[in-house]
Scaffold this motif. Structure first.
Motif, PDB file in Angstrom:
ATOM      1  N   THR A   1       7.738   5.999 -11.504  1.00 50.41           N
ATOM      2  CA  THR A   1       6.858   6.598 -10.820  1.00 50.41           C
ATOM      3  C   THR A   1       5.326   5.701 -10.729  1.00 50.41           C
ATOM      4  N   PHE A   2       5.150   5.521 -11.914  1.00 48.95           N
ATOM      5  CA  PHE A   2       3.969   4.921 -11.868  1.00 48.95           C
ATOM      6  C   PHE A   2       3.790   3.517 -11.451  1.00 48.95           C
ATOM      7  N   ASP A   3       4.995   2.714 -11.467  1.00 50.46           N
ATOM      8  CA  ASP A   3       5.111   1.276 -10.733  1.00 50.46           C
ATOM      9  C   ASP A   3       4.872   1.629  -9.366  1.00 50.46           C
ATOM     10  N   ALA A   4       5.558   2.565  -8.878  1.00 48.13           N
ATOM     11  CA  ALA A   4       5.749   2.919  -7.422  1.00 48.13           C
ATOM     12  C   ALA A   4       4.243   3.119  -6.868  1.00 48.13           C
ATOM     13  N   ILE A   5       3.549   4.009  -7.808  1.00 48.66           N
ATOM     14  CA  ILE A   5       2.078   4.361  -7.408  1.00 48.66           C
ATOM     15  C   ILE A   5       1.331   3.071  -7.202  1.00 48.66           C
ATOM     16  N   GLN A   6       1.494   2.187  -8.304  1.00 48.20           N
ATOM     17  CA  GLN A   6       0.733   1.068  -8.316  1.00 48.20           C
ATOM     18  C   GLN A   6       0.831  -0.053  -7.139  1.00 48.20           C
ATOM     19  N   GLU A   7       2.208   0.064  -6.765  1.00 46.67           N
ATOM     20  CA  GLU A   7       2.646  -0.933  -5.662  1.00 46.67           C
ATOM     21  C   GLU A   7       1.959  -0.485  -4.440  1.00 46.67           C
TER      22      GLU A   7
ATOM     23  N   GLU B   1      -1.869  -0.751  -0.035  1.00 52.46           N
ATOM     24  CA  GLU B   1      -2.506  -0.420   0.784  1.00 52.46           C
ATOM     25  C   GLU B   1      -4.058  -0.791   0.608  1.00 52.46           C
ATOM     26  N   GLU B   2      -4.712  -0.937  -0.687  1.00 48.47           N
ATOM     27  CA  GLU B   2      -6.140  -1.447  -0.794  1.00 48.47           C
ATOM     28  C   GLU B   2      -5.927  -2.864  -0.002  1.00 48.47           C
ATOM     29  N   ASN B   3      -4.987  -3.712  -0.114  1.00 45.91           N
ATOM     30  CA  ASN B   3      -4.973  -5.214   0.378  1.00 45.91           C
ATOM     31  C   ASN B   3      -4.986  -5.048   1.999  1.00 45.91           C
ATOM     32  N   ASN B   4      -4.304  -4.375   2.349  1.00 45.10           N
ATOM     33  CA  ASN B   4      -3.699  -4.181   3.799  1.00 45.10           C
ATOM     34  C   ASN B   4      -4.679  -3.190   4.688  1.00 45.10           C
ATOM     35  N   PHE B   5      -5.237  -2.326   4.099  1.00 44.39           N
ATOM     36  CA  PHE B   5      -5.859  -1.195   5.001  1.00 44.39           C
ATOM     37  C   PHE B   5      -7.358  -0.859   4.132  1.00 44.39           C
ATOM     38  N   GLY B   6      -7.603  -1.428   3.023  1.00 42.34           N
ATOM     39  CA  GLY B   6      -9.106  -1.320   2.560  1.00 42.34           C
ATOM     40  C   GLY B   6      -9.051  -0.211   1.703  1.00 42.34           C
ATOM     41  N   LYS B   7      -8.068   0.770   1.702  1.00 41.35           N
ATOM     42  CA  LYS B   7      -8.299   2.009   0.942  1.00 41.35           C
ATOM     43  C   LYS B   7      -6.727   2.631   0.880  1.00 41.35           C
ATOM     44  N   VAL B   8      -6.698   3.603  -0.118  1.00 44.27           N
ATOM     45  CA  VAL B   8      -5.543   4.410  -0.160  1.00 44.27           C
ATOM     46  C   VAL B   8      -5.217   5.388   0.684  1.00 44.27           C
ATOM     47  N   LEU B   9      -4.282   5.542   1.631  1.00 45.96           N
ATOM     48  CA  LEU B   9      -4.179   6.527   2.506  1.00 45.96           C
ATOM     49  C   LEU B   9      -3.093   7.338   2.247  1.00 45.96           C
ATOM     50  N   THR B  10      -2.113   7.062   1.246  1.00 45.91           N
ATOM     51  CA  THR B  10      -1.004   7.993   0.993  1.00 45.91           C
ATOM     52  C   THR B  10      -1.380   9.101   0.168  1.00 45.91           C
ATOM     53  N   ASP B  11      -0.654  10.188   0.349  1.00 49.34           N
ATOM     54  CA  ASP B  11      -1.126  11.271  -0.439  1.00 49.34           C
ATOM     55  C   ASP B  11      -0.178  11.005  -1.823  1.00 49.34           C
ATOM     56  N   LEU B  12      -0.853  10.662  -2.548  1.00 51.46           N
ATOM     57  CA  LEU B  12      -0.032  10.124  -3.982  1.00 51.46           C
ATOM     58  C   LEU B  12       0.408  11.495  -4.732  1.00 51.46           C
ATOM     59  N   SER B  13      -0.009  12.880  -4.376  1.00 52.36           N
ATOM     60  CA  SER B  13       0.439  14.036  -4.954  1.00 52.36           C
ATOM     61  C   SER B  13       1.686  14.672  -4.186  1.00 52.36           C
ATOM     62  N   ASN B  14       2.341  13.888  -3.113  1.00 53.18           N
ATOM     63  CA  ASN B  14       3.543  14.288  -2.773  1.00 53.18           C
ATOM     64  C   ASN B  14       4.555  13.396  -2.742  1.00 53.18           C
ATOM     65  N   PRO B  15       5.483  13.717  -3.638  1.00 53.27           N
ATOM     66  CA  PRO B  15       6.983  12.815  -3.599  1.00 53.27           C
ATOM     67  C   PRO B  15       7.476  12.145  -2.739  1.00 53.27           C
TER      68      PRO B  15
END
Length: 146
Positions: free
Chosen positions: A58-64, A69-83
């Motif tokens: 799970t934490f590997d997935a979140i880190q990826e 998203e930071e590299n491609n969009f400049g910020k995290v857009l995914t709701d990381l609380s939603n599996p």
């Protein structure tokens, strides 16, 4: 003996691209990744998504996802609380990596030469002939490398 489905594999991702092509993909080749990996949830159901993410890490997935998203969009857009959303975005990232592993752009360049096409396939609408060419190339890669 119980066989557990392996989630988020390169082989599964490449097979998904093949499936998209075989099922009459007629968009632009630059959109194949998006059409394959971003048109629907990867997994439906919170329980199943949690199990798949646990298998992957799970934490590997979140880190990826965060890195992508930071590299491609400049910020995290995914709701990381939603599996389900985390699983789907990870699938998108895995799909991107898989398409890179088969050097999709090089396959298109080879198709232009081998099929004697004089167009930029990346920005061209799909055809059955080119789809079949790409399928054969991906299947060869799977057979030889995976």
């Amino acid at each position: 003996m119980t066989i557990t489905k392996q989630y988020f594999t390169e082989k599964e991702a490449l097979q998904a691209a093949i499936d998209t092509l075989e099922n009459g993909f007629d968009g632009y080749y630059c959109d194949l990744h998006c059409d394959t990996f971003n048109n629907d949830y990867y997994i439906y159901g919170t329980y199943e998504a949690k199990k798949a993410l646990e298998q992957y890490g799970t934490f590997d997935a979140i880190q990826e996802i965060v890195t992508y998203e930071e590299n491609n969009f400049g910020k995290v857009l995914t709701d990381l609380s939603n599996p389900e959303k985390v699983a789907s975005m990870l699938w998108y990232v895995i799909g991107n990596e898989a398409m890179s592993s088969v050097e999709f752009n090089c396959i298109l360049d080879e198709a232009e030469e081998d099929l004697e096409l004089y167009s930029d396939l990346w920005n061209s609408e799909a055809t059955e002939t080119v789809n079949n060419y790409i399928i054969r190339k991906i299947e060869t890669y799977i057979a030889e490398k995976l």
